[in-house]
Write a protein that holds these residues in place. Structure first.
Motif, PDB file in Angstrom:
ATOM      1  N   GLU A 218       0.821  -1.211   0.000  1.00  0.00           N
ATOM      2  CA  GLU A 218       0.000   0.000   0.000  1.00  0.00           C
ATOM      3  C   GLU A 218       0.852   1.256   0.000  1.00  0.00           C
ATOM      4  N   GLN A 219       1.890   1.280   0.845  1.00  0.00           N
ATOM      5  CA  GLN A 219       2.739   2.470   0.927  1.00  0.00           C
ATOM      6  C   GLN A 219       3.531   2.679  -0.362  1.00  0.00           C
ATOM      7  N   ALA A 220       3.895   1.578  -1.015  1.00  0.00           N
ATOM      8  CA  ALA A 220       4.620   1.680  -2.285  1.00  0.00           C
ATOM      9  C   ALA A 220       3.714   2.243  -3.376  1.00  0.00           C
ATOM     10  N   LYS A 221       2.474   1.744  -3.432  1.00  0.00           N
ATOM     11  CA  LYS A 221       1.547   2.193  -4.470  1.00  0.00           C
ATOM     12  C   LYS A 221       1.106   3.640  -4.252  1.00  0.00           C
ATOM     13  N   SER A 222       1.153   4.090  -3.006  1.00  0.00           N
ATOM     14  CA  SER A 222       0.772   5.480  -2.721  1.00  0.00           C
ATOM     15  C   SER A 222       1.953   6.434  -2.882  1.00  0.00           C
ATOM     16  N   GLY A 223       3.123   5.880  -3.192  1.00  0.00           N
ATOM     17  CA  GLY A 223       4.290   6.704  -3.449  1.00  0.00           C
ATOM     18  C   GLY A 223       5.037   7.167  -2.220  1.00  0.00           C
ATOM     19  N   LYS A 224       4.746   6.578  -1.061  1.00  0.00           N
ATOM     20  CA  LYS A 224       5.413   6.998   0.173  1.00  0.00           C
ATOM     21  C   LYS A 224       6.754   6.290   0.383  1.00  0.00           C
ATOM     22  N   ILE A 225       6.889   5.104  -0.183  1.00  0.00           N
ATOM     23  CA  ILE A 225       8.151   4.376  -0.121  1.00  0.00           C
ATOM     24  C   ILE A 225       8.472   3.829  -1.505  1.00  0.00           C
ATOM     25  N   ARG A 226       9.714   3.394  -1.682  1.00  0.00           N
ATOM     26  CA  ARG A 226      10.139   2.808  -2.950  1.00  0.00           C
ATOM     27  C   ARG A 226      10.715   1.421  -2.659  1.00  0.00           C
ATOM     28  N   VAL A 227      10.133   0.404  -3.250  1.00  0.00           N
ATOM     29  CA  VAL A 227      10.615  -0.954  -3.044  1.00  0.00           C
ATOM     30  C   VAL A 227      11.710  -1.236  -4.066  1.00  0.00           C
ATOM     31  N   LEU A 228      12.895  -1.576  -3.577  1.00  0.00           N
ATOM     32  CA  LEU A 228      14.063  -1.781  -4.441  1.00  0.00           C
ATOM     33  C   LEU A 228      14.189  -3.215  -4.929  1.00  0.00           C
ATOM     34  N   ALA A 229      13.718  -4.151  -4.136  1.00  0.00           N
ATOM     35  CA  ALA A 229      13.870  -5.563  -4.482  1.00  0.00           C
ATOM     36  C   ALA A 229      12.912  -6.403  -3.665  1.00  0.00           C
ATOM     37  N   VAL A 230      12.567  -7.554  -4.191  1.00  0.00           N
ATOM     38  CA  VAL A 230      11.797  -8.530  -3.427  1.00  0.00           C
ATOM     39  C   VAL A 230      12.660  -9.764  -3.204  1.00  0.00           C
ATOM     40  N   VAL A 231      12.410 -10.404  -2.080  1.00  0.00           N
ATOM     41  CA  VAL A 231      13.146 -11.604  -1.700  1.00  0.00           C
ATOM     42  C   VAL A 231      12.212 -12.787  -1.866  1.00  0.00           C
ATOM     43  N   GLY A 232      12.520 -13.659  -2.795  1.00  0.00           N
ATOM     44  CA  GLY A 232      11.663 -14.806  -3.060  1.00  0.00           C
ATOM     45  C   GLY A 232      12.093 -15.505  -4.333  1.00  0.00           C
TER      46      GLY A 232
END
Length: 330
Positions: A218-232
């Motif tokens: 939610e925070q990523a889609k609202s532009g409050k944070i930036r996700v650099l990578a996913v672990v999986g």
């Protein structure tokens, strides 16, 4: 409770009425000698495991000949519930929602200090879902990519920090493994849960946060944070444009946060199969898959036999990770 709580609470509200109705049914059914199936969640209401359990219970209720309800037993990072449920009646009425933290990590991190033994106390029923972890920075951060993060950490050893939900949590191990694989040194900042961590991340009080994918969506889609990578093992459906660590040149950290069901050891085999088949039918329903996907969870069904083998392999893997990390909770 968690950063993904707003989305999850919207979905959770949709199941509250159903859960209350199911709870009401349990008394009437009990009079006929049938006991309601209770899915015991080892964490508090509103979190990913709680939402998963309520979605699953609502569907299983339509499949099984008895009610299915959810009860939260939070405490000690999930270990409290695992130690309690093992002693409940072994008739299929007590079902533990298990996750790696208390099931496959804790036996190595808290060796000799637990009041349960998964091999002796429980039988696996089915694996239900899985999700990955994500590495995020504030939207205001100068770090635009994972490569930027690595470069900055190498240029400034131990100056960069990352938040996790606490010492010995899986995100803590993820941070350790990233440091080892990428050849960096950074400092872990422990929080008591993810909500405060995300608040501090958005405000720029910490450089990086590592948490479950659902708690960053939610925070990523609202532009409050930036996700650099996913672990999986692969990209997250909820964040399809974010590459995995393996894609970014940091292999070998394909950890996942799975959720599955367990029952006390002496539960009859026929009852285990009945529950297993109910789970299989429930997660095959397109509507259930969609509900789970909305909170960042991917159906990863395995039957009892396959799940038993999976848990054993996961425990072996965590034994090596905990030993090599030298991370201690003492």
């Amino acid at each position: 409770m968690r950063p993904g709580e707003n989305i999850m609470n919207k979905i959770l509200k949709a199941f509250v009425a159903a859960a209350v109705a199911v709870a009401g049914l349990s008394s009437a059914v009990a009079q006929d000698g049938a006991r309601a199936v209770t899915l015991y969640v080892p964490y508090g209401a509103g979190g990913t495991s709680d939402v998963m359990a309520r979605i699953l219970a609502a569907k299983m209720q339509t499949i099984l000949p008895r009610p299915v309800i959810v009860d939260n037993k939070p405490g000690a990072g999930g270990r409290l519930a695992v130690g309690l449920i093992k002693n409940m009646q072994a008739d299929g009425s007590a079902v533990l929602v298990g996750l790696p933290a208390p099931i496959t990590v804790a036996p190595h991190l808290y060796a000799g200090k637990l009041n349960y033994d998964m091999d002796k106390d429980y039988v696996a029923v089915a694996k239900v879902v899985k999700t990955g972890f994500s590495v995020a920075v504030p939207a205001s951060s100068k770090i635009q990519t994972f490569q930027d993060l690595v470069a900055m950490a190498k240029k400034n050893p131990n100056k960069l920090n990352y938040g996790t939900a606490g010492v010995g949590t899986i995100p803590h191990f993820v941070g350790h493994l990233i440091a080892k694989s990428a050849g960096i040194e950074w400092t872990m900042v422990p929080f008591k849960g993810g909500s405060g961590m995300t608040t501090d991340l958005i405000a720029g009080h910490i450089d990086v946060a590592i948490d479950l994918v659902p708690d960053h969506v939610e925070q990523a889609k609202s532009g409050k944070i930036r996700v650099l990578a996913v672990v999986g093992q692969h990209r997250a459906a909820a964040l399809p444009d974010v590459a995995t660590l393996t894609e970014l040149g940091v292999p070998g950290i394909e950890l996942e946060n799975w959720q599955g069901l367990f029952v006390p050891k002496k539960t009859p085999a026929a009852t285990v199969i009945e529950l297993q088949q109910a789970v299989e039918k429930a997660v095959a329903d397109p509507a259930v898959k969609q509900q789970l996907a909305r909170v960042g969870l991917e159906v990863a069904y395995q039957d009892a036999a396959a799940f038993t083998g999976f848990v054993k392999a996961d425990a072996d893997r965590w034994s090596a990770i905990v030993r090599d990390s030298k991370i201690s909770v003492d």
